[in-house]
Scaffold this motif. Structure first.
Motif, PDB file in Angstrom:
ATOM      1  N   PRO A 106      12.192  -0.717  14.932  1.00  0.00           N
ATOM      2  CA  PRO A 106      10.901  -1.369  14.685  1.00  0.00           C
ATOM      3  C   PRO A 106      10.998  -2.564  13.738  1.00  0.00           C
ATOM      4  N   LEU A 107      12.055  -2.616  12.919  1.00  0.00           N
ATOM      5  CA  LEU A 107      12.250  -3.774  12.045  1.00  0.00           C
ATOM      6  C   LEU A 107      12.647  -5.014  12.836  1.00  0.00           C
ATOM      7  N   SER A 108      13.050  -4.789  14.089  1.00  0.00           N
ATOM      8  CA  SER A 108      13.399  -5.914  14.963  1.00  0.00           C
ATOM      9  C   SER A 108      12.199  -6.834  15.208  1.00  0.00           C
ATOM     10  N   ASN A 109      11.001  -6.310  15.006  1.00  0.00           N
ATOM     11  CA  ASN A 109       9.798  -7.126  15.157  1.00  0.00           C
ATOM     12  C   ASN A 109       9.716  -8.209  14.085  1.00  0.00           C
ATOM     13  N   TYR A 110      10.472  -8.020  13.005  1.00  0.00           N
ATOM     14  CA  TYR A 110      10.455  -8.970  11.892  1.00  0.00           C
ATOM     15  C   TYR A 110      11.785  -9.685  11.697  1.00  0.00           C
ATOM     16  N   SER A 111      12.821  -9.238  12.358  1.00  0.00           N
ATOM     17  CA  SER A 111      14.154  -9.786  12.131  1.00  0.00           C
ATOM     18  C   SER A 111      14.996  -9.715  13.400  1.00  0.00           C
ATOM     19  N   LYS A 112      15.412 -10.863  13.895  1.00  0.00           N
ATOM     20  CA  LYS A 112      16.277 -10.894  15.070  1.00  0.00           C
ATOM     21  C   LYS A 112      17.663 -10.337  14.757  1.00  0.00           C
ATOM     22  N   ILE A 113      18.063 -10.407  13.492  1.00  0.00           N
ATOM     23  CA  ILE A 113      19.360  -9.845  13.114  1.00  0.00           C
ATOM     24  C   ILE A 113      19.332  -8.330  13.275  1.00  0.00           C
ATOM     25  N   ALA A 167       0.827  -1.206   0.000  1.00  0.00           N
ATOM     26  CA  ALA A 167       0.000   0.000   0.000  1.00  0.00           C
ATOM     27  C   ALA A 167       0.859   1.253   0.000  1.00  0.00           C
ATOM     28  N   ILE A 168       2.057   1.171   0.581  1.00  0.00           N
ATOM     29  CA  ILE A 168       3.065   2.223   0.510  1.00  0.00           C
ATOM     30  C   ILE A 168       4.259   1.626  -0.223  1.00  0.00           C
ATOM     31  N   ASP A 169       4.890   2.411  -1.086  1.00  0.00           N
ATOM     32  CA  ASP A 169       5.962   1.893  -1.935  1.00  0.00           C
ATOM     33  C   ASP A 169       7.312   1.842  -1.226  1.00  0.00           C
ATOM     34  N   PHE A 170       7.628   2.909  -0.471  1.00  0.00           N
ATOM     35  CA  PHE A 170       8.897   2.987   0.253  1.00  0.00           C
ATOM     36  C   PHE A 170       8.643   3.592   1.633  1.00  0.00           C
ATOM     37  N   THR A 171       9.503   3.268   2.569  1.00  0.00           N
ATOM     38  CA  THR A 171       9.481   3.952   3.857  1.00  0.00           C
ATOM     39  C   THR A 171      10.888   4.013   4.411  1.00  0.00           C
ATOM     40  N   ARG A 172      11.172   5.091   5.115  1.00  0.00           N
ATOM     41  CA  ARG A 172      12.465   5.210   5.793  1.00  0.00           C
ATOM     42  C   ARG A 172      12.214   4.999   7.275  1.00  0.00           C
ATOM     43  N   VAL A 173      12.836   3.999   7.856  1.00  0.00           N
ATOM     44  CA  VAL A 173      12.582   3.665   9.256  1.00  0.00           C
ATOM     45  C   VAL A 173      13.877   3.351   9.987  1.00  0.00           C
ATOM     46  N   SER A 174      13.804   3.359  11.291  1.00  0.00           N
ATOM     47  CA  SER A 174      14.906   2.899  12.123  1.00  0.00           C
ATOM     48  C   SER A 174      14.949   1.377  12.102  1.00  0.00           C
ATOM     49  N   ALA A 175      16.125   0.828  12.376  1.00  0.00           N
ATOM     50  CA  ALA A 175      16.243  -0.631  12.473  1.00  0.00           C
ATOM     51  C   ALA A 175      15.461  -1.163  13.668  1.00  0.00           C
ATOM     52  N   THR A 202      17.720  -6.832  15.519  1.00  0.00           N
ATOM     53  CA  THR A 202      17.875  -6.638  16.961  1.00  0.00           C
ATOM     54  C   THR A 202      19.348  -6.638  17.339  1.00  0.00           C
ATOM     55  N   VAL A 203      20.100  -7.563  16.759  1.00  0.00           N
ATOM     56  CA  VAL A 203      21.539  -7.640  17.043  1.00  0.00           C
ATOM     57  C   VAL A 203      22.235  -6.346  16.630  1.00  0.00           C
ATOM     58  N   LEU A 204      21.879  -5.816  15.465  1.00  0.00           N
ATOM     59  CA  LEU A 204      22.498  -4.569  14.995  1.00  0.00           C
ATOM     60  C   LEU A 204      22.209  -3.392  15.919  1.00  0.00           C
TER      61      LEU A 204
END
Length: 342
Positions: free
Chosen positions: A109-116, A99-107, A118-120
């Protein structure tokens, strides 16, 4: 195309409902998202939580400019700022859907989808800024991108978001003991809550917009963030003690919808990826220039600036071992690889 319009229409309705249909949200942004009348130009949208003048947003604009230039105007990327399309958590979900093409986010909230991811984001993981970029430009950075692609997100490039440090309105912080008992605002993140707790302070999750008022009325004693946000949000006027402990160097990431990207030609996909990489160099320079300006404003405002020596930083890193035990236990080899990166 119809599916995309329906998705965006649903997003618009949800945002309007959430915002109480304010005049600002009823502006032309959403009409433009639905009514793209020039069929010779493909308009894509990039969600940004920061203001137009923020250095990260300037990176977005440079990305959009490069894509337009490299496609001879066939692809027009419109940057939608100030969280008008939702919080970072919301825009990640919408980007996954297409529904959105691109987004700029911090790593974070992406930790909810990737444990890696979280490590970063682990505290005191990087020796300095050069170490961070050496890690992100290695196969480790690509491994993190590969991980989020499994959930429909394509990592295009990393942006600089500086180092997060502690600041407060009570006293100078020179050691772990100085943090004891302070109420510190944190992001809605289990990792950040654990970090603050391990240092003897009390974490308080809070929306960024509420922080300055909470500091002013004594609801919290301090917070943690980079100098750009600390100054641009005027928090330096109510929290006069800033300690460069640099506990987190969490990168920002420019993310594309995998669904949207795969709907473009291979040529355009490569153009977008190359433009993103080039925009990162531009954004990092903008960040450094802005950071120098913000630091000067801190000095002029009489902020008590404390820089920790290496021995003090080691004390802080030792204190957060419980964070590593909780969030990094399954990635000890990756953590060692990061620490060994030159």
């Amino acid at each position: 195309m119809l599916k995309k319009v329906i998705s965006i229409s649903m997003l618009m309705i949800g945002i309007l409902s959430f915002s109480g249909c304010s005049n600002k949200t009823e502006g032309n942004t959403y009409i433009d998202m639905i009514e793209n009348k020039n069929t010779s130009v493909k308009t894509l949208f990039l969600a940004e939580s920061q203001a137009p003048e923020y250095p990260t947003t300037k990176g977005d604009y440079e990305f959009a400019r490069l894509v337009k230039e490299k496609t001879d105007g066939r692809i027009n990327i419109q940057v939608v700022t100030n969280s008008e399309l939702g919080s970072e958590k919301d825009t990640i979900a919408q980007t996954r859907m297409g529904a959105i093409d691109f987004t700029r986010v911090s790593a974070t909230p992406l930790s909810n989808y990737s444990k890696i991811m979280t490590v970063l984001s682990l505290p005191y993981l990087y020796r300095d800024e050069d170490h961070l970029w050496a890690v992100l430009s290695s196969d480790i950075g690509q491994r993190a991108f590969n991980d989020i692609e499994k959930v429909g997100l394509v990592g295009l490039t990393y942006y600089d978001s500086g180092a997060r440090s502690f600041y407060n309105n009570k006293k100078e912080i020179k050691s772990v003991a100085d943090l004891s008992g302070l109420r510190i605002r944190v992001q809605e993140s289990d990792l950040m809550k654990s970090l603050v707790t391990s240092l003897g302070a009390t974490p308080t999750a809070m929306d960024p917009a509420a922080v300055i008022q909470a500091l002013a009325v004594g609801q919290i004693d301090g917070a943690e963030n980079n100098v750009a946000t600390y100054v641009s949000s005027s928090q330096y006027n109510v929290a006069k003690y800033y300690t460069f402990d640099e506990h987190s160097r969490v990168p920002d990431i420019l993310v594309a919808s995998k669904t949207v990207l795969e709907g473009l030609s291979k040529e355009d996909q490569e153009i977008i990826k190359q433009a993103a990489i080039e925009s990162s160099d531009f954004q990092r320079k903008e960040w450094k220039a802005n950071e120098d300006t913000m630091y000067k404003k801190m000095e002029d405002a009489g902020v008590k600036i404390t820089k920790l020596d290496q021995a003090a930083k080691e004390e802080f890193k030792t204190a957060v071992k419980p964070v590593y035990d909780k969030f990094g236990a399954d990635f000890t080899d990756l953590i060692k690889q990061i620490e060994a990166t030159k």
